[in-house]
Write a protein that holds these residues in place. Sequence first.
Motif, PDB file in Angstrom:
ATOM      1  N   SER A  57     -19.553 -12.237 -10.661  1.00 60.07           N
ATOM      2  CA  SER A  57     -19.058 -12.544  -9.324  1.00 60.07           C
ATOM      3  C   SER A  57     -17.849 -11.655  -9.078  1.00 60.07           C
TER       4      SER A  57
ATOM      5  N   LEU B  74     -27.634 -10.764  -5.872  1.00 56.54           N
ATOM      6  CA  LEU B  74     -28.164 -12.114  -5.663  1.00 56.54           C
ATOM      7  C   LEU B  74     -27.629 -12.754  -4.395  1.00 56.54           C
ATOM      8  N   GLU B  75     -26.349 -12.497  -4.088  1.00 57.18           N
ATOM      9  CA  GLU B  75     -25.793 -13.063  -2.852  1.00 57.18           C
ATOM     10  C   GLU B  75     -24.545 -12.300  -2.455  1.00 57.18           C
ATOM     11  N   ARG B  76     -24.256 -12.395  -1.155  1.00 58.79           N
ATOM     12  CA  ARG B  76     -23.026 -11.856  -0.579  1.00 58.79           C
ATOM     13  C   ARG B  76     -22.587 -12.839   0.493  1.00 58.79           C
ATOM     14  N   GLU B  77     -21.530 -13.591   0.192  1.00 58.30           N
ATOM     15  CA  GLU B  77     -21.025 -14.539   1.172  1.00 58.30           C
ATOM     16  C   GLU B  77     -19.616 -14.973   0.792  1.00 58.30           C
TER      17      GLU B  77
ATOM     18  N   HIS C  35     -29.930 -19.059 -10.298  1.00 61.95           N
ATOM     19  CA  HIS C  35     -29.347 -18.831  -8.973  1.00 61.95           C
ATOM     20  C   HIS C  35     -30.411 -19.139  -7.921  1.00 61.95           C
ATOM     21  N   ARG C  36     -29.972 -19.522  -6.735  1.00 58.60           N
ATOM     22  CA  ARG C  36     -30.944 -19.873  -5.687  1.00 58.60           C
ATOM     23  C   ARG C  36     -31.860 -18.703  -5.346  1.00 58.60           C
ATOM     24  N   ALA C  37     -31.374 -17.457  -5.473  1.00 60.11           N
ATOM     25  CA  ALA C  37     -32.232 -16.295  -5.224  1.00 60.11           C
ATOM     26  C   ALA C  37     -33.352 -16.221  -6.259  1.00 60.11           C
TER      27      ALA C  37
ATOM     28  N   ASP D 113     -16.312  -8.994  -2.540  1.00 64.45           N
ATOM     29  CA  ASP D 113     -17.268  -8.237  -1.733  1.00 64.45           C
ATOM     30  C   ASP D 113     -16.485  -7.342  -0.781  1.00 64.45           C
TER      31      ASP D 113
ATOM     32  N   ALA E 272     -19.455 -11.347  -3.894  1.00 67.65           N
ATOM     33  CA  ALA E 272     -20.837 -10.983  -4.196  1.00 67.65           C
ATOM     34  C   ALA E 272     -21.161 -11.473  -5.599  1.00 67.65           C
TER      35      ALA E 272
END
Length: 199
Positions: free
Chosen positions: A8, A36-39, A179-181, A11, A43
């Motif tokens: 993590s 996997l995510e960017r929010e 991870h949710r992804a 970002d 990231a």
Amino acid sequence: MLLRMRVSLPDRPGGLGQVARALGALGADILQVTVLERESGRAVDDFTVSWPGAATTDEVRDRLSAVPGVRIEGVWTTREVPGSAPDYDLLMHVAADPGRAFSTLVDALPGLCWAEWSLTLSGGAVRHASLSAPAVFDLDEPPLRATTRVSEKLRLMLLPVAAHDLHVVVARSEGPGFHRAEVERAARIVDVVSALSRR
């Protein structure tokens, strides 16, 4: 040694480069990066790296945690071949022999999900199982939708297959929880396998 690292990081421009420089300075060769995510200004990325020598996962975690703003969510060994497409290979095998769809699926899922084993359950009994999967597995309150759980030392991904009255269970003992992804990707693969099996 091949390692997978879930990192993590902030970002912002240069954030990924900062982690790449730190890995390079430690002698690691980055083979693949999966976002996997960017929010929320952060990231989460999975890195597959070739790590020199026999460093332990704790040593890798300690070294990378020194990079400002970086959190290491997990480090684990992997057998993944970067750049391969095992999900497509799985679907081709299922399309070639739909009668063995779920046996083929549970054999492939550990490699696809960087896990140790997978199985299917129906009516509380194991119907299909990969290598290393237990012969008996108790799933209290089977979920109605794809989800994750933590059970003792295992991180579990649970994927219902309503059309076949099955639940697919994928288990990981090393590394972070799913991870949710990862769950969304596996659920899509299971949906396609389910559809192919009915052909």
